[in-house]
Design a protein around this motif. Structure first.
Motif, PDB file in Angstrom:
ATOM      1  N   MET A 485     -26.640  -4.439 -28.052  1.00  0.00           N
ATOM      2  CA  MET A 485     -27.184  -5.570 -27.609  1.00  0.00           C
ATOM      3  C   MET A 485     -28.017  -5.498 -26.514  1.00  0.00           C
ATOM      4  O   MET A 485     -28.068  -4.850 -25.382  1.00  0.00           O
ATOM      5  N   LEU A 486     -29.621  -5.908 -26.695  1.00  0.00           N
ATOM      6  CA  LEU A 486     -30.802  -5.645 -26.146  1.00  0.00           C
ATOM      7  C   LEU A 486     -30.956  -6.671 -25.134  1.00  0.00           C
ATOM      8  O   LEU A 486     -31.159  -6.708 -23.821  1.00  0.00           O
ATOM      9  N   TRP A 487     -30.915  -7.991 -25.604  1.00  0.00           N
ATOM     10  CA  TRP A 487     -31.292  -8.885 -24.837  1.00  0.00           C
ATOM     11  C   TRP A 487     -30.353 -10.450 -25.275  1.00  0.00           C
ATOM     12  O   TRP A 487     -30.271 -10.465 -26.603  1.00  0.00           O
ATOM     13  N   VAL A 488     -30.113 -11.156 -24.286  1.00  0.00           N
ATOM     14  CA  VAL A 488     -29.531 -12.243 -24.323  1.00  0.00           C
ATOM     15  C   VAL A 488     -29.998 -13.538 -23.696  1.00  0.00           C
ATOM     16  O   VAL A 488     -30.200 -13.341 -22.404  1.00  0.00           O
ATOM     17  N   TRP A 489     -30.289 -14.524 -24.127  1.00  0.00           N
ATOM     18  CA  TRP A 489     -30.689 -15.738 -23.426  1.00  0.00           C
ATOM     19  C   TRP A 489     -29.675 -16.993 -23.977  1.00  0.00           C
ATOM     20  O   TRP A 489     -30.022 -17.356 -25.099  1.00  0.00           O
ATOM     21  N   ALA A 490     -28.918 -17.676 -23.224  1.00  0.00           N
ATOM     22  CA  ALA A 490     -27.899 -18.454 -24.092  1.00  0.00           C
ATOM     23  C   ALA A 490     -27.368 -19.479 -22.754  1.00  0.00           C
ATOM     24  O   ALA A 490     -27.863 -19.503 -21.647  1.00  0.00           O
ATOM     25  N   ASN A 491     -26.721 -20.399 -23.165  1.00  0.00           N
ATOM     26  CA  ASN A 491     -26.106 -21.424 -22.289  1.00  0.00           C
ATOM     27  C   ASN A 491     -24.510 -20.561 -22.202  1.00  0.00           C
ATOM     28  O   ASN A 491     -23.775 -20.697 -23.148  1.00  0.00           O
ATOM     29  N   TYR A 492     -24.516 -19.926 -21.179  1.00  0.00           N
ATOM     30  CA  TYR A 492     -23.545 -18.856 -20.703  1.00  0.00           C
ATOM     31  C   TYR A 492     -21.953 -19.677 -20.677  1.00  0.00           C
ATOM     32  O   TYR A 492     -21.163 -18.896 -20.544  1.00  0.00           O
ATOM     33  N   LYS A 493     -21.968 -20.888 -20.454  1.00  0.00           N
ATOM     34  CA  LYS A 493     -20.791 -21.527 -20.315  1.00  0.00           C
ATOM     35  C   LYS A 493     -20.177 -21.562 -21.720  1.00  0.00           C
ATOM     36  O   LYS A 493     -18.824 -21.316 -21.697  1.00  0.00           O
ATOM     37  N   TYR A 494     -20.810 -21.962 -22.748  1.00  0.00           N
ATOM     38  CA  TYR A 494     -20.165 -21.892 -24.150  1.00  0.00           C
ATOM     39  C   TYR A 494     -20.573 -20.755 -25.190  1.00  0.00           C
ATOM     40  O   TYR A 494     -19.825 -20.659 -26.121  1.00  0.00           O
ATOM     41  N   TYR A 495     -21.823 -20.371 -24.814  1.00  0.00           N
ATOM     42  CA  TYR A 495     -22.363 -19.635 -25.924  1.00  0.00           C
ATOM     43  C   TYR A 495     -22.666 -20.067 -27.157  1.00  0.00           C
ATOM     44  O   TYR A 495     -22.624 -19.493 -28.260  1.00  0.00           O
ATOM     45  N   THR A 496     -22.885 -21.453 -27.253  1.00  0.00           N
ATOM     46  CA  THR A 496     -23.026 -22.254 -28.534  1.00  0.00           C
ATOM     47  C   THR A 496     -24.559 -22.441 -28.543  1.00  0.00           C
ATOM     48  O   THR A 496     -24.873 -22.778 -29.944  1.00  0.00           O
ATOM     49  N   ARG A 497     -25.417 -22.089 -27.841  1.00  0.00           N
ATOM     50  CA  ARG A 497     -26.770 -22.089 -27.925  1.00  0.00           C
ATOM     51  C   ARG A 497     -27.235 -20.658 -27.377  1.00  0.00           C
ATOM     52  O   ARG A 497     -26.970 -20.367 -26.496  1.00  0.00           O
ATOM     53  N   TYR A 498     -28.105 -19.984 -28.384  1.00  0.00           N
ATOM     54  CA  TYR A 498     -28.554 -18.727 -27.687  1.00  0.00           C
ATOM     55  C   TYR A 498     -29.892 -18.313 -28.490  1.00  0.00           C
ATOM     56  O   TYR A 498     -30.117 -18.711 -29.440  1.00  0.00           O
ATOM     57  N   PHE A 499     -30.549 -17.128 -27.853  1.00  0.00           N
ATOM     58  CA  PHE A 499     -31.176 -16.252 -28.445  1.00  0.00           C
ATOM     59  C   PHE A 499     -30.626 -14.588 -28.190  1.00  0.00           C
ATOM     60  O   PHE A 499     -30.092 -14.457 -27.383  1.00  0.00           O
TER      61      PHE A 499
END
Length: 801
Positions: A485-499
């Motif tokens: 895993m290189l990079w993560v950008w998400a809604n960290y509460k649920y991880y239902t939206r992300y890059f």
């Protein structure tokens, strides 16, 4: 009295009267200069100002018709944090100023029989004035507009009710609730600024067997005093105490690393354990230090990066409230005798500290910390004491002429030129040049542990948060692993939206998920798990996304979603353990190096908020062992079954004063048979124990193990002699051991750098955070790639060379 509030400029109050004949103010302050109260007319230029000036209280007024009045208190010691009462009265053409008692009462005549005439709509200001206030009409009146730091408890005009300080028309940097202790104002803001060489002395603190202390610091100094306390230097009111206190502690920076000394006897090494950080902390950023003591165990945590551990031999309380606590440096041109046995530098801090204290004597700025570009750079030129004091009086934002430091007397001090660097007498190590490259140059290595990651926190006060619909991301990476895993950008509460940007089967893979099904795109131009540096350029504009690596053809992706992610936070190289535990993520963390990480052209610090990351380095044949790490190998007899004796050797470079170098033991029977070589307070200790054969040997070698310097250690064991060699020191230990006992030692597995967590806890041995090379077992060179098991080990990746 109304509820006490803390004032940092400024508060505006609605006006209730046209003319005032008296003003009463209760205040506490640590700033020698600053505005307490102001009311004036910009049209007529008439005003009344009550302020602090060089530690004294001053009333200035312009009654019009060139009738200007200045009344100054006799005493200049009111910036001491205590509560003081001001009363000003003007009547019969005379202004009276009184502070506290009649002992400080002055009267000044008003010229020309004038009276103060200020328009009805003029506002009261308490603690200062706002930035947009036009000061020009009063420019020739020497008003101390800025700098007040402290509390204003009450302001009362004539016989009217006190001004409602809780409900002003407008306020700035005002905080409710001042706290006092021992009749002195507590620094609830807690910030202590050191723009130049200075110091702060406060009452001492205690580290009992169940206690904790925390503070923050910020500096670019390589060497700096942070905090020092010794029972030998007591507060004035405790100097006659019969109790003898030999305890001390010291926190300081040396060559950028945080070093901690503490104990019950500075003369005895075994009673003053030391801790040294792996990371450098002189980067101009705030770092938090948390010290916890539970029983005999001490833990010092620095940010989220590392935890340093040691242990006392008993439950003695370290420190007392009767001692003096020195912050940031020492007063004047003097220092305590024998200081170099407790602390490795006397260089003053240029930067900031943040902790709750009650100043007793100081030459610092309270409540203000300089920004990065305001921190003074270090100088190679020393400054004489007189020159430095003159410079401070002329240029320092805060120059206090306070009472002499409340120290133990001149017989406890000796002269020291300011800026002189003390040699570290406790280890006699020469200073070597640290050639470690900055992570901004070498990159940051991930994968030391499964928790390895960097967290990037964006600040909207610096520039707008990145926009998930339109952003640019660039960085370089290298790896030999096909997945990660290189990079993560998400809604960290649920991880239902992300890059997501991952390595998958050697190829770069991008995943984006909005409110519908995720879209995944693989960059097919080339496999990238070749251990070469590759530059990634990712750009998103609306629903179009462009991904390019190096000079290879870019890939365009259309109709991409715009996920509602947390704008202010991204993760690089992995995520925190809680996210892994609570959500099913596509890959484990990244194993490799990343550098030059930028978002919308803003360079991101991959070290500032991180866990288990180290500078990236390629060091062929040299292995790095992280905190909690170890490498386990086969037993000695596996490398040369015919050898009747036992021999092994290794070269090592430690960054800490304690840790395991090499051990021979089995996880099953380590309580009855073991051989351990470890560093204890910068000395090498050899222990051998065979319960079934009556063997118990413990030998300390009298050579200091210096931080980040290479040492070579070898052992040759026979039935009549053990021969130990550490660098140029040769030590021969007469023994009488059977061949059968020697064979038991030869049958034990070999561990380098540390032990498994359970065994390490039983024997109270930490890993040696450092580097190893040239391992020979039974005369055979053994590369670290031959280890049966490793944990938190980076082969060929020592960052300290």
């Amino acid at each position: 009295m109304t509820e006490v509030i803390q004032i940092l400029p400024q508060i505006l109050m609605s006006v209730t009267e046209r003319r005032d004949t008296s003003i009463s103010i209760d205040f506490s302050a640590y700033s020698p200069n600053g505005l307490l109260y102001f009311r004036g007319s910009q049209e007529t230029r008439e005003f009344i100002a009550i302020q602090l000036h060089n530690g004294g209280v001053e009333m200035r007024a312009n009654f019009g018709q060139d009738s200007k009045v200045v009344a100054s208190s006799v005493k200049t010691s009111y910036a001491d944090g205590r509560v003081h009462k001001i009363r000003t009265v003007w009547s019969n053409n005379t202004v009276h100023l009184q502070v506290d008692s009649e002992d400080d009462h002055v009267s000044v005549a008003v010229p020309n029989d004038s009276t103060l005439d200020i328009n009805y709509d003029v506002t009261h200001f308490v603690g200062g004035v706002p930035p947009d206030f036009d000061k020009a009409p009063f420019s020739d009146s020497e008003i101390q507009w800025n700098g007040f730091f402290g509390c204003v408890q009450s302001v009362k005009l004539n016989q009217n009710p006190e001004l409602d300080l809780d409900n002003p028309m407008r306020s700035q940097r005002k905080e409710p609730g001042c706290e006092s202790r021992n009749n002195r104002l507590m620094l609830t803001d807690r910030v202590i600024g050191f723009p130049k060489a200075g110091y702060l002395i406060s009452s001492g603190i205690e580290l009992s067997s169940d206690s904790s202390v925390s503070f923050n610091f910020r500096t670019r100094n390589s060497n700096a005093v942070l905090m020092y306390q010794s029972g030998r230097f007591r507060r004035r009111e405790h100097r006659q105490d019969a109790e003898i206190d030999e305890t001390f502690f010291a926190f300081y920076l040396f060559k950028g690393r945080l070093i901690v000394h503490m104990g019950t006897d500075s003369q005895n090494r075994t009673k003053r354990p030391s801790l040294v950080s792996t990371n450098l902390y002189n980067d101009g950023q705030f770092h938090s230090v948390f010290i916890a003591r539970v029983g005999q165990k001490i833990e010092v945590g620095v940010d989220d990066r590392e935890v340093l551990r040691t242990e006392f031999s008993d439950l003695t309380t370290i420190g007392s409230s009767g001692a003096q606590l020195f912050l940031g440096g020492f007063p004047g041109l003097f220092r305590p005798k024998n200081l170099n046995q407790d602390i490795g530098t006397s260089e003053p801090l240029i930067g900031c500290l943040k902790m709750p204290v009650i100043p007793e004597s100081h030459q610092v700025i309270l409540g203000y910390c300089a920004y990065d570009d305001e921190l003074a750079p270090e100088s190679d030129e020393s400054t004489t004491g007189d020159e430095q004091k003159a410079s401070e009086r002329k240029n320092s934002k805060l120059s206090l002429q306070l009472a002499a430091p409340t120290l133990s007397g001149p017989d406890h001090y000796e002269s020291l030129a300011v800026g002189h660097l003390l040699a570290m007498a406790q280890d006699a190590c020469p200073i070597i040049q640290d050639t470690t490259e900055s992570p901004s140059v070498s990159g940051v290595r991930y994968g030391v542990s499964t928790s390895s990651h960097s967290r990037i926190n964006f600040r909207s006060d610096i520039q707008p948060y990145p926009d998930p619909q339109n952003f640019k991301l660039t960085f370089s990476f290298r790896t030999v692993k096909k997945d990660g895993m290189l990079w993560v950008w998400a809604n960290y509460k649920y991880y239902t939206r992300y890059f997501y940007l991952n390595m998958k089967s050697g190829f770069l893979s991008l995943g984006v998920k909005g409110h519908k099904q995720p879209k995944v795109q693989r960059y097919n131009a080339k496999r990238l798990d070749d251990n070469e540096w590759h530059h990634v350029d990712l750009r998103k504009q609306g629903r179009e996304l462009r991904l390019q690596v190096d000079d290879l053809p870019p890939q365009l992706m259309k109709d991409m979603p715009n996920p509602k992610v947390m704008k202010k936070r991204m993760y690089v190289g992995g995520v925190i353990s809680r996210h892994k535990k609570n959500f099913t993520l596509p890959f484990d963390g990244f194993e490799g190096c990343i550098r030059n990480f930028e978002v919308d052209g803003q360079v991101c610090d991959l070290v500032e908020t991180s866990r288990d990351v180290i500078p990236c380095a390629v060091t062929q044949g040299t292995t790095y062992v992280h905190s909690g790490g170890f490498a386990s190998f086969d037993a000695l007899h596996n490398f040369d079954p015919k050898l009747t004796g036992t021999n092994f050797s290794i070269r090592f470079r430690s960054s800490q004063p304690n840790g395991l170098i090499l051990s021979l033991l089995s996880n099953e029977n380590h309580m009855t048979a073991r051989l351990i070589i470890h560093i204890e307070n910068r000395s090498l200790v050899f222990n051998a124990f065979l319960a079934d054969y009556g063997v118990e040997i413990s030998q300390r070698i009298d050579l200091t193990i210096c931080d980040n310097q290479w040492h070579e250690f070898s052992v040759r064991m026979g039935t009549t002699h053990f021969i130990l060699r550490l660098d140029d020191i040769l030590l021969e230990i007469p023994v009488h051991i059977s061949r059968e006992a020697i064979e038991v030692i030869r049958s034990l597995p070999v561990h380098v750098g540390g032990l498994s967590a359970n065994v390490a806890a039983i024997h109270k041995l930490n890993s040696t955070v450092g580097c190893f090379k040239d391992l020979h077992l039974s005369g055979v060179f053994v590369p670290f790639e031959k280890a049966r098991r490793t944990n938190k080990v980076i082969p060929d990746g020592c960052p300290y060379i």
